[in-house]
Scaffold this active site. Structure first.
Site, PDB file in Angstrom:
ATOM      1  N   ASP A   1      -5.045  19.177 -14.576  1.00  0.00           N
ATOM      2  CA  ASP A   1      -5.583  17.715 -15.192  1.00  0.00           C
ATOM      3  C   ASP A   1      -4.923  17.706 -16.634  1.00  0.00           C
ATOM      4  OD1 ASP A   1      -6.739  15.611 -16.222  1.00  0.00           O
ATOM      5  OD2 ASP A   1      -8.588  15.619 -14.993  1.00  0.00           O
TER       6      ASP A   1
ATOM      7  N   TYR B   1     -14.219  17.284 -16.556  1.00  0.00           N
ATOM      8  CA  TYR B   1     -14.638  16.171 -16.725  1.00  0.00           C
ATOM      9  C   TYR B   1     -15.728  15.591 -15.640  1.00  0.00           C
ATOM     10  CZ  TYR B   1     -14.457  10.954 -15.975  1.00  0.00           C
ATOM     11  OH  TYR B   1     -14.859   9.590 -16.015  1.00  0.00           O
TER      12      TYR B   1
ATOM     13  N   LYS C   1      -6.332   6.738 -19.656  1.00  0.00           N
ATOM     14  CA  LYS C   1      -6.533   7.246 -20.964  1.00  0.00           C
ATOM     15  C   LYS C   1      -5.131   7.061 -21.904  1.00  0.00           C
ATOM     16  CE  LYS C   1     -10.527   8.246 -19.090  1.00  0.00           C
ATOM     17  NZ  LYS C   1     -10.741   9.498 -18.440  1.00  0.00           N
TER      18      LYS C   1
ATOM     19  N   ARG D   1       0.984  -1.185   0.078  1.00  0.00           N
ATOM     20  CA  ARG D   1      -0.081   0.059  -0.178  1.00  0.00           C
ATOM     21  C   ARG D   1       0.918   1.247   0.067  1.00  0.00           C
ATOM     22  NH1 ARG D   1      -1.580   1.608   4.966  1.00  0.00           N
ATOM     23  NH2 ARG D   1      -2.477  -0.453   5.446  1.00  0.00           N
TER      24      ARG D   1
HETATM   25  C1  LIG Z   1     -11.200   9.804 -17.314  1.00  0.00           C
HETATM   26  C2  LIG Z   1     -10.980  11.251 -16.688  1.00  0.00           C
HETATM   27  C3  LIG Z   1     -10.765  11.148 -15.223  1.00  0.00           C
HETATM   28  C4  LIG Z   1     -10.907  10.062 -14.099  1.00  0.00           C
HETATM   29  O1  LIG Z   1     -10.216   9.069 -14.613  1.00  0.00           O
HETATM   30  P1  LIG Z   1     -10.742   7.740 -14.193  1.00  0.00           P
HETATM   31  O2  LIG Z   1      -9.238   6.752 -14.552  1.00  0.00           O
HETATM   32  O3  LIG Z   1     -11.891   7.213 -15.138  1.00  0.00           O
HETATM   33  O4  LIG Z   1     -11.194   7.584 -12.810  1.00  0.00           O
HETATM   34  C5  LIG Z   1     -10.283  12.541 -14.978  1.00  0.00           C
HETATM   35  N1  LIG Z   1      -9.762  13.686 -15.463  1.00  0.00           N
HETATM   36  C6  LIG Z   1     -10.299  13.385 -17.094  1.00  0.00           C
HETATM   37  C7  LIG Z   1      -9.896  14.612 -18.032  1.00  0.00           C
HETATM   38  C8  LIG Z   1     -10.525  12.307 -17.562  1.00  0.00           C
HETATM   39  O5  LIG Z   1     -10.845  12.161 -18.985  1.00  0.00           O
END
Ligand SMILES: *Cc1c(COP(=O)(O)O)cnc(C)c1O
Length: 377
Positions: free
Chosen positions: A170, A98, A195, A46
């Site tokens: 982000d 998002y 992604k 962890r």
């Molecule tokens: C998909 C996404 C998230 C969340 O991520 P997960 O891996 O699905 O939990 C956050 N920010 C953006 C821009 C995203 O495309």
């Protein structure tokens, strides 16, 4: 070192005594100690795991950060990040984010006493007037999801720091291949590694990358306490995905440009939003901080019926949430990523029943155009 080389080697494990070229999957929960008061550097997965540590080293190097933590998903990373703040603290945020981040902020973080102000952060002259003495952070995506608005990261960092707040970006859409927010003054970079970094639509992952040891210490403490860490196998998959990040981003971007151009010439398509198109409104800001246009684009069609029939008729392109993988995916933000917003909020942001979002993958541009062409009739 060039980013193409870093993608291949930043996670290397040269000390591995077997010479293993691929980082091994350390599928273990715990680590034995040689003696009282001694540790191999690893105690419990962890807190730290060698496979994950190599992945974290790679992502920290790609984002020019001093430290990186890998999480079980992007949302796990953002949820942990919110634990930096205390009840009464205020966070400023883009209003085009998002959908899951908006849901987290509104339904979980607000319940825990944090306050949010959502506004259009791409309007640079307005930024400063939103700051108050309780503002602790500014949270941005650039370009945003799904409307592709760009915000000026350098200016946002300057203003935030002047008010004693941190800037969180982000960077999921651009990836470190095209944009490095920490170099432009951001304090923390967030990724959904699900992604582009993982890149194959086969695993969830999330990251926080930090620019200072002070933030890193606070976040590492929360990380080991909360336990939303990435598993060894998923760490390995993501590390493997990153090896091809550079060529995937180049190829996907090239195809996205072809599709954006083709879509903008179709009679049923009423608008195409893509940073690489000549009429993209935030061109100046975007290209002052990013090295490419990326492979995400949004477009509107003439009627909701055209959108519905398109989604039903596509066959190579899959109708699915998520983005950034080898497979081209089409999303309907109104009922998928942004279903938690009210209809009024969606419409005011342009997330109408005619809007579609395309994550362009690695298939041939000709096959993707043929698929769109038969579906849009
Ligand atoms: C998909 C996404 C998230 C969340 O991520 P997960 O891996 O699905 O939990 C956050 N920010 C953006 C821009 C995203 O495309």
């Amino acid at each position: 070192m060039d980013i193409r080389t870093l993608c291949i080697h930043a996670g290397d494990d040269p000390a591995n005594s077997t010479g293993s070229v691929s980082v091994p999957i350390y599928q273990t929960a715990t680590f034995a100690h040689p003696a009282l008061g001694e540790s191999t550097g690893y105690d419990y997965s962890r807190v730290q795991n060698p496979t994950r540590a190599h992945l974290e080293k790679a992502v920290a190097a790609l984002e020019h950060g001093i430290d990186c933590m890998a999480f079980s998903s992007g949302m796990a990373a953002i949820s942990l990040l919110m634990e930096l703040f205390r009840p009464g603290d205020e966070i400023l945020s883009s209003d085009d984010l998002y959908g899951g981040s908006i849901r987290l902020f509104r339904s979980v973080s607000e319940k825990n006493g944090l306050h949010f102000q959502f506004f259009n952060t791409s309007c640079t002259k307005d930024l400063e007037k939103h700051f108050t003495p309780t503002t602790k952070a500014l949270y941005l995506e650039t370009p945003t999801n799904p409307m592709m608005h760009a915000s000026d990261i350098r200016q946002a960092a300057d203003v935030a720091h002047r008010y004693g707040a941190i800037l969180i970006v982000d960077n999921t859409f651009m990836t470190p291949y095209f944009q490095n927010p920490l170099d432009l003054g951001a304090d923390i970079v967030v990724h959904s590694g699900t992604k582009y970094l993982g890149g194959h639509n086969d695993t969830l992952a999330g990251f926080l990358v930090t620019a200072s040891s002070e933030l890193s210490e606070k976040l590492r403490y929360l990380y080991k306490t909360i336990g939303s860490c990435l598993a060894p196998f998923d760490s390995w998959l993501t590390l493997r995905g990153i090896k091809t990040l550079a060529i995937r981003m180049e190829a996907q971007q090239q195809t996205a440009a072809v599709l954006a151009d083709w879509l903008s010439r179709q009679s049923r398509v009423t608008a195409v939003i893509y940073p690489g198109l000549p009429d993209y409104p935030d061109k100046e800001i975007h290209f002052s901080q990013a090295r490419g246009a990326g492979a995400m684009l949004s477009f509107t069609v003439d009627t909701p019926e055209t959108a519905a029939s398109l989604l039903r008729s596509l066959s190579v392109i899959r109708f699915a949430e998520s983005l950034g993988g080898t497979e081209t995916l089409i999303t309907y933000p109104a009922t998928q990523t942004h279903s938690d917003l009210s209809e009024e909020e969606r419409n005011s942001r342009g997330i109408t029943d005619c809007l579609l979002r395309l994550s362009v993958g690695l298939e041939s541009a000709d096959d993707l155009i043929a698929d769109l062409s038969q579906a849009i009739q």
